[in-house]
Enzyme design. Structure first.
Site, short mmCIF file in Angstrom:
data_model
loop_
_atom_site.label_atom_id
_atom_site.label_comp_id
_atom_site.label_asym_id
_atom_site.label_seq_id
_atom_site.Cartn_x
_atom_site.Cartn_y
_atom_site.Cartn_z
N GLY A 167 68.24 22.20 98.01
CA GLY A 167 69.22 21.22 98.46
C GLY A 167 70.66 21.67 98.31
O GLY A 167 70.95 22.83 98.07
N LEU A 218 72.84 21.67 100.80
CA LEU A 218 72.69 22.67 101.87
C LEU A 218 74.01 23.17 102.42
O LEU A 218 75.00 22.44 102.49
CB LEU A 218 71.87 22.06 103.01
CG LEU A 218 70.48 21.55 102.61
CD1 LEU A 218 69.77 20.99 103.83
CD2 LEU A 218 69.66 22.64 101.95
N HIS A 251 71.39 27.93 104.54
CA HIS A 251 70.12 27.21 104.64
C HIS A 251 69.84 26.84 106.10
O HIS A 251 68.72 26.97 106.59
CB HIS A 251 70.15 25.92 103.82
CG HIS A 251 70.36 26.09 102.35
ND1 HIS A 251 71.54 25.74 101.74
CD2 HIS A 251 69.55 26.54 101.38
CE1 HIS A 251 71.43 25.96 100.43
NE2 HIS A 251 70.24 26.45 100.18
N GLN A 278 61.77 26.78 87.32
CA GLN A 278 62.42 28.08 87.53
C GLN A 278 63.79 28.18 86.86
O GLN A 278 64.47 29.18 87.04
CB GLN A 278 62.53 28.40 89.03
CG GLN A 278 63.53 27.55 89.79
CD GLN A 278 63.41 27.79 91.29
OE1 GLN A 278 62.42 27.42 91.91
NE2 GLN A 278 64.42 28.41 91.88
N GLY A 282 65.64 33.27 102.52
CA GLY A 282 66.86 34.06 102.71
C GLY A 282 66.76 35.39 101.99
O GLY A 282 66.32 35.44 100.84
N ASP A 284 68.52 36.06 98.41
CA ASP A 284 67.77 36.13 97.15
C ASP A 284 66.73 37.24 97.33
O ASP A 284 65.54 36.99 97.54
CB ASP A 284 67.11 34.79 96.86
CG ASP A 284 68.14 33.71 96.59
OD1 ASP A 284 68.56 33.55 95.44
OD2 ASP A 284 68.59 33.04 97.56
N GLN A 303 63.63 37.52 95.02
CA GLN A 303 62.78 36.36 95.29
C GLN A 303 61.99 36.55 96.58
O GLN A 303 60.81 36.24 96.67
CB GLN A 303 63.63 35.10 95.39
CG GLN A 303 62.91 33.88 95.95
CD GLN A 303 63.78 32.64 95.89
OE1 GLN A 303 63.99 32.09 94.83
NE2 GLN A 303 64.29 32.20 97.02
N ARG A 342 76.22 27.13 94.70
CA ARG A 342 77.03 27.20 93.47
C ARG A 342 78.50 27.49 93.74
O ARG A 342 79.32 27.38 92.83
CB ARG A 342 76.47 28.27 92.54
CG ARG A 342 75.05 27.99 92.07
CD ARG A 342 74.52 29.18 91.28
NE ARG A 342 73.07 29.12 91.12
CZ ARG A 342 72.45 28.58 90.08
NH1 ARG A 342 73.15 28.06 89.12
NH2 ARG A 342 71.13 28.57 90.02
#
Ligand code: AMP
Length: 295
Positions: free
Chosen positions: A25, A27, A31, A55, A141, A144, A147, A181
Protein backbone atom coordinates in the site's frame (compact mmCIF):
# COMPACT_ATOMS: atom_id res chain seq x y z
CA UNK A 1 -13.24 -2.67 -9.03
CA UNK A 2 -14.28 -5.19 -6.39
CA UNK A 3 -12.71 -4.77 -2.96
CA UNK A 4 -12.59 -8.05 -1.05
CA UNK A 5 -11.18 -9.19 2.26
CA UNK A 6 -11.14 -12.96 1.94
CA UNK A 7 -9.30 -15.38 -0.33
CA UNK A 8 -12.60 -17.02 -1.28
CA UNK A 9 -14.21 -13.77 -2.43
CA UNK A 10 -11.07 -12.85 -4.37
CA UNK A 11 -11.26 -16.11 -6.35
CA UNK A 12 -14.89 -15.52 -7.38
CA UNK A 13 -16.07 -14.04 -10.69
CA UNK A 14 -12.88 -13.79 -12.62
CA UNK A 15 -12.24 -14.81 -16.16
CA UNK A 16 -9.25 -15.74 -18.31
CA UNK A 17 -5.68 -15.06 -17.25
CA UNK A 18 -5.35 -13.50 -13.78
CA UNK A 19 -2.39 -11.34 -12.80
CA UNK A 20 -1.54 -10.39 -9.21
CA UNK A 21 0.38 -7.29 -8.07
CA UNK A 22 1.25 -7.68 -4.37
CA UNK A 23 1.79 -4.44 -2.44
CA UNK A 24 1.95 -3.06 1.06
CA UNK A 25 0.00 0.00 0.00
CA UNK A 26 0.70 3.73 0.13
CA UNK A 27 0.91 3.46 -3.60
CA UNK A 28 3.02 5.52 -5.95
CA UNK A 29 3.60 5.45 -9.70
CA UNK A 30 6.07 2.56 -9.30
CA UNK A 31 3.29 0.32 -8.00
CA UNK A 32 0.91 1.59 -10.67
CA UNK A 33 3.45 0.83 -13.41
CA UNK A 34 3.30 -2.81 -12.27
CA UNK A 35 -0.50 -2.73 -12.48
CA UNK A 36 -0.15 -1.49 -16.07
CA UNK A 37 2.23 -4.34 -16.93
CA UNK A 38 -0.33 -6.73 -15.44
CA UNK A 39 -3.11 -5.05 -17.43
CA UNK A 40 -1.23 -5.72 -20.69
CA UNK A 41 -0.78 -9.39 -19.88
CA UNK A 42 -3.99 -10.45 -18.16
CA UNK A 43 -7.79 -10.45 -18.41
CA UNK A 44 -8.28 -9.98 -14.68
CA UNK A 45 -5.90 -7.76 -12.72
CA UNK A 46 -5.78 -8.23 -8.99
CA UNK A 47 -3.77 -6.19 -6.50
CA UNK A 48 -3.23 -7.06 -2.88
CA UNK A 49 -2.79 -4.58 -0.07
CA UNK A 50 -1.38 -6.04 3.10
CA UNK A 51 1.29 -4.70 5.43
CA UNK A 52 2.76 -8.05 6.35
CA UNK A 53 3.89 -8.13 10.00
CA UNK A 54 5.91 -11.30 9.33
CA UNK A 55 8.47 -9.47 7.18
CA UNK A 56 9.21 -6.60 9.58
CA UNK A 57 12.20 -7.34 11.78
CA UNK A 58 11.76 -3.96 13.50
CA UNK A 59 8.36 -3.43 15.25
CA UNK A 60 8.70 0.38 15.14
CA UNK A 61 9.20 0.18 11.34
CA UNK A 62 5.92 -1.78 11.11
CA UNK A 63 4.11 0.74 13.34
CA UNK A 64 5.19 3.73 11.33
CA UNK A 65 4.77 2.17 7.87
CA UNK A 66 2.56 4.70 5.97
CA UNK A 67 -1.03 3.70 5.24
CA UNK A 68 -3.88 5.24 3.20
CA UNK A 69 -6.19 2.45 2.07
CA UNK A 70 -8.92 4.70 0.63
CA UNK A 71 -6.50 6.55 -1.60
CA UNK A 72 -4.81 3.29 -2.64
CA UNK A 73 -8.18 1.89 -3.72
CA UNK A 74 -8.96 4.98 -5.80
CA UNK A 75 -5.55 4.87 -7.51
CA UNK A 76 -5.87 1.18 -8.30
CA UNK A 77 -9.33 1.62 -9.75
CA UNK A 78 -8.04 4.44 -11.95
CA UNK A 79 -5.09 2.26 -13.10
CA UNK A 80 -7.47 -0.46 -14.29
CA UNK A 81 -7.34 -2.93 -11.43
CA UNK A 82 -10.33 -5.32 -11.31
CA UNK A 83 -10.04 -6.79 -7.83
CA UNK A 84 -8.39 -5.42 -4.69
CA UNK A 85 -7.64 -8.03 -2.06
CA UNK A 86 -7.21 -6.11 1.21
CA UNK A 87 -7.33 -8.68 4.01
CA UNK A 88 -7.23 -8.09 7.74
CA UNK A 89 -4.37 -9.73 9.63
CA UNK A 90 -6.90 -12.35 10.86
CA UNK A 91 -7.61 -13.53 7.28
CA UNK A 92 -3.92 -13.91 6.51
CA UNK A 93 -2.87 -15.31 9.88
CA UNK A 94 -5.91 -16.77 11.68
CA UNK A 95 -3.38 -18.37 14.00
CA UNK A 96 0.38 -18.16 14.37
CA UNK A 97 1.69 -19.73 11.12
CA UNK A 98 3.75 -22.79 11.97
CA UNK A 99 4.81 -23.18 8.35
CA UNK A 100 7.51 -20.90 7.00
CA UNK A 101 8.98 -20.71 3.52
CA UNK A 102 12.67 -20.10 3.81
CA UNK A 103 15.47 -19.71 1.24
CA UNK A 104 18.54 -19.65 3.49
CA UNK A 105 21.12 -19.29 0.72
CA UNK A 106 19.35 -16.28 -0.79
CA UNK A 107 18.59 -14.66 2.55
CA UNK A 108 22.20 -14.76 3.77
CA UNK A 109 23.33 -11.55 2.08
CA UNK A 110 22.35 -7.88 1.73
CA UNK A 111 18.73 -7.32 2.84
CA UNK A 112 18.62 -10.78 4.40
CA UNK A 113 21.77 -10.16 6.43
CA UNK A 114 20.62 -6.73 7.60
CA UNK A 115 17.00 -7.66 8.28
CA UNK A 116 16.92 -11.05 10.03
CA UNK A 117 13.82 -13.06 9.14
CA UNK A 118 12.71 -10.55 6.49
CA UNK A 119 12.81 -12.90 3.51
CA UNK A 120 11.19 -15.77 5.42
CA UNK A 121 8.31 -13.35 6.02
CA UNK A 122 8.24 -12.26 2.38
CA UNK A 123 8.45 -15.79 0.95
CA UNK A 124 5.80 -17.06 3.37
CA UNK A 125 3.29 -14.30 2.65
CA UNK A 126 3.84 -14.49 -1.12
CA UNK A 127 3.41 -18.29 -1.00
CA UNK A 128 0.11 -17.71 0.83
CA UNK A 129 -1.00 -15.14 -1.75
CA UNK A 130 -0.13 -17.51 -4.59
CA UNK A 131 -1.94 -20.42 -2.91
CA UNK A 132 -4.97 -18.44 -1.82
CA UNK A 133 -5.45 -16.26 -4.91
CA UNK A 134 -4.14 -18.68 -7.56
CA UNK A 135 -2.90 -16.07 -10.06
CA UNK A 136 -1.48 -17.16 -13.42
CA UNK A 137 1.14 -14.46 -13.24
CA UNK A 138 2.49 -12.09 -10.63
CA UNK A 139 4.28 -8.81 -11.19
CA UNK A 140 7.03 -7.63 -8.83
CA UNK A 141 9.30 -4.59 -8.99
CA UNK A 142 12.97 -5.12 -9.74
CA UNK A 143 13.51 -2.18 -7.36
CA UNK A 144 13.45 -4.86 -4.66
CA UNK A 145 16.06 -6.89 -6.52
CA UNK A 146 16.79 -9.55 -3.93
CA UNK A 147 13.09 -9.97 -3.18
CA UNK A 148 12.43 -10.49 -6.89
CA UNK A 149 15.06 -13.25 -7.02
CA UNK A 150 13.71 -14.84 -3.81
CA UNK A 151 10.12 -14.91 -5.12
CA UNK A 152 11.18 -16.17 -8.57
CA UNK A 153 13.27 -18.97 -7.06
CA UNK A 154 10.57 -19.94 -4.56
CA UNK A 155 7.99 -20.27 -7.36
CA UNK A 156 10.39 -22.28 -9.52
CA UNK A 157 11.73 -24.50 -6.73
CA UNK A 158 8.23 -25.33 -5.45
CA UNK A 159 6.74 -25.79 -8.96
CA UNK A 160 4.14 -23.10 -8.31
CA UNK A 161 2.07 -22.63 -11.48
CA UNK A 162 2.62 -18.89 -11.60
CA UNK A 163 4.83 -16.85 -13.90
CA UNK A 164 6.82 -14.23 -11.96
CA UNK A 165 7.45 -11.06 -13.96
CA UNK A 166 9.79 -8.21 -13.00
CA UNK A 167 8.94 -4.58 -13.76
CA UNK A 168 11.62 -1.87 -14.08
CA UNK A 169 12.37 0.53 -11.22
CA UNK A 170 10.48 3.76 -11.61
CA UNK A 171 12.43 6.87 -10.61
CA UNK A 172 11.71 10.50 -10.02
CA UNK A 173 12.95 12.80 -12.80
CA UNK A 174 16.11 13.44 -10.73
CA UNK A 175 16.83 9.74 -10.25
CA UNK A 176 15.48 8.99 -6.75
CA UNK A 177 13.76 5.60 -6.85
CA UNK A 178 10.10 5.89 -5.91
CA UNK A 179 9.37 4.39 -2.52
CA UNK A 180 6.50 4.60 -0.05
CA UNK A 181 9.16 5.60 2.49
CA UNK A 182 10.23 8.73 0.55
CA UNK A 183 7.40 10.57 2.28
CA UNK A 184 9.49 10.55 5.47
CA UNK A 185 12.42 12.43 3.89
CA UNK A 186 13.00 16.09 4.75
CA UNK A 187 14.24 18.27 1.90
CA UNK A 188 17.84 17.91 3.08
CA UNK A 189 17.51 14.14 3.52
CA UNK A 190 15.99 13.85 0.08
CA UNK A 191 18.92 15.77 -1.46
CA UNK A 192 21.37 13.48 0.34
CA UNK A 193 19.42 10.42 -0.84
CA UNK A 194 20.17 11.39 -4.43
CA UNK A 195 23.73 10.19 -3.78
CA UNK A 196 22.38 6.63 -3.98
CA UNK A 197 21.00 6.84 -7.52
CA UNK A 198 23.91 9.03 -8.66
CA UNK A 199 26.36 6.38 -7.45
CA UNK A 200 24.43 3.59 -9.14
CA UNK A 201 24.25 5.53 -12.42
CA UNK A 202 28.02 6.14 -12.22
CA UNK A 203 28.52 2.38 -11.84
CA UNK A 204 26.21 1.68 -14.80
CA UNK A 205 28.20 4.20 -16.87
CA UNK A 206 31.41 2.41 -15.86
CA UNK A 207 30.02 -0.99 -16.93
CA UNK A 208 29.03 0.48 -20.27
CA UNK A 209 32.58 1.79 -20.57
CA UNK A 210 34.07 -1.67 -19.89
CA UNK A 211 34.53 -1.95 -16.09
CA UNK A 212 33.79 -5.45 -14.73
CA UNK A 213 35.42 -5.46 -11.28
CA UNK A 214 32.92 -5.64 -8.41
CA UNK A 215 35.27 -3.74 -6.10
CA UNK A 216 35.61 -0.93 -8.63
CA UNK A 217 31.83 -0.74 -9.23
CA UNK A 218 30.99 -0.90 -5.53
CA UNK A 219 33.68 1.73 -4.94
CA UNK A 220 32.03 4.15 -7.35
CA UNK A 221 28.73 3.91 -5.49
CA UNK A 222 30.38 4.18 -2.08
CA UNK A 223 32.34 7.22 -3.23
CA UNK A 224 29.22 9.05 -4.40
CA UNK A 225 27.32 8.10 -1.24
CA UNK A 226 30.19 9.17 1.03
CA UNK A 227 29.79 12.73 -0.27
CA UNK A 228 26.35 12.82 1.34
CA UNK A 229 25.20 12.43 4.90
CA UNK A 230 24.16 8.84 4.32
CA UNK A 231 24.56 5.92 6.66
CA UNK A 232 25.51 3.14 4.22
CA UNK A 233 24.58 -0.45 5.11
CA UNK A 234 25.94 -2.19 2.02
CA UNK A 235 26.81 -1.77 -1.64
CA UNK A 236 27.18 -5.18 -3.29
CA UNK A 237 27.38 -6.69 -6.74
CA UNK A 238 25.24 -9.84 -6.67
CA UNK A 239 24.50 -12.73 -9.03
CA UNK A 240 21.04 -12.21 -10.55
CA UNK A 241 20.35 -15.96 -10.36
CA UNK A 242 21.04 -16.59 -6.68
CA UNK A 243 22.10 -13.23 -5.08
CA UNK A 244 25.55 -14.58 -4.14
CA UNK A 245 28.31 -11.99 -4.17
CA UNK A 246 30.19 -11.51 -7.45
CA UNK A 247 33.79 -10.39 -7.60
CA UNK A 248 33.62 -9.89 -11.35
CA UNK A 249 30.63 -9.09 -13.54
CA UNK A 250 30.96 -12.27 -15.61
CA UNK A 251 27.24 -13.15 -15.53
CA UNK A 252 24.00 -11.16 -15.17
CA UNK A 253 23.92 -9.36 -11.83
CA UNK A 254 22.67 -6.41 -9.90
CA UNK A 255 24.47 -3.78 -7.88
CA UNK A 256 22.38 -3.16 -4.78
CA UNK A 257 22.59 -0.52 -2.09
CA UNK A 258 20.93 0.09 1.28
CA UNK A 259 21.50 3.34 3.13
CA UNK A 260 19.74 5.53 5.64
CA UNK A 261 19.11 9.17 4.98
CA UNK A 262 18.22 10.51 8.41
CA UNK A 263 16.17 7.70 9.93
CA UNK A 264 14.68 6.52 6.62
CA UNK A 265 16.11 3.34 5.19
CA UNK A 266 16.25 3.28 1.39
CA UNK A 267 17.24 0.58 -1.09
CA UNK A 268 18.02 0.83 -4.79
CA UNK A 269 19.91 -1.03 -7.52
CA UNK A 270 20.86 -1.26 -11.16
CA UNK A 271 20.85 -4.52 -13.14
CA UNK A 272 24.08 -5.13 -15.03
CA UNK A 273 25.12 -7.61 -17.70
CA UNK A 274 28.56 -8.83 -18.75
CA UNK A 275 27.91 -7.61 -22.30
CA UNK A 276 28.13 -4.08 -20.87
CA UNK A 277 24.43 -3.29 -20.85
CA UNK A 278 22.64 -1.88 -17.82
CA UNK A 279 19.01 -1.60 -16.74
CA UNK A 280 18.77 1.62 -14.75
CA UNK A 281 14.97 1.67 -14.55
CA UNK A 282 12.70 4.33 -16.00
CA UNK A 283 12.35 8.00 -15.05
CA UNK A 284 9.19 10.01 -14.70
CA UNK A 285 9.15 13.01 -17.01
CA UNK A 286 7.97 15.28 -14.23
CA UNK A 287 8.13 15.12 -10.41
CA UNK A 288 5.83 12.55 -8.87
CA UNK A 289 2.48 13.95 -7.81
CA UNK A 290 1.88 11.05 -5.46
CA UNK A 291 3.62 10.37 -2.18
CA UNK A 292 7.34 10.85 -2.13
CA UNK A 293 7.36 14.25 -3.71
CA UNK A 294 9.53 15.63 -6.43
CA UNK A 295 11.77 17.52 -4.00
P1 AMP B 1 5.85 -2.58 -1.51
O1 AMP B 1 4.49 -1.99 -1.38
O2 AMP B 1 6.95 -1.65 -1.14
O3 AMP B 1 5.96 -3.94 -0.89
O4 AMP B 1 6.06 -2.81 -3.06
C1 AMP B 1 5.13 -3.57 -3.80
C2 AMP B 1 5.73 -3.88 -5.14
O5 AMP B 1 6.03 -2.66 -5.82
C3 AMP B 1 7.05 -4.66 -5.04
O6 AMP B 1 7.07 -5.65 -6.05
C4 AMP B 1 8.08 -3.60 -5.26
O7 AMP B 1 9.27 -4.10 -5.81
C5 AMP B 1 7.37 -2.69 -6.25
N1 AMP B 1 7.96 -1.35 -6.27
C6 AMP B 1 8.21 -0.55 -5.20
N2 AMP B 1 8.80 0.59 -5.60
C7 AMP B 1 8.94 0.51 -6.95
C8 AMP B 1 9.49 1.37 -7.96
N3 AMP B 1 10.03 2.56 -7.65
N4 AMP B 1 9.45 0.97 -9.24
C9 AMP B 1 8.91 -0.25 -9.57
N5 AMP B 1 8.38 -1.10 -8.67
C10 AMP B 1 8.40 -0.73 -7.38
Amino acid sequence: MRVVGTFGAARERRGGITALVPTMGYLHEGHLSLVRIARERADTVMASLFVNPLQFDDPSDLDRYPRDAARDAALLEEAGCDVLFAPQVEEMYPSEPLTRVTLPALAATMEGAHRPGHFDGVATVVAKLFAGLQPDLAVFGRKDAQQFVVVSRMAADLSMPVEVIGGPTLREADGLALSSRNVFLSDAERRAALGISRGLMAAADAVEAGERSAAALEGLVLEEMSRQALDVEYAELADAADTSRLTVLDRPGFLAVAARSGSTRLIDNVWLRPDGSADRGARLGAPSVLYGGGG
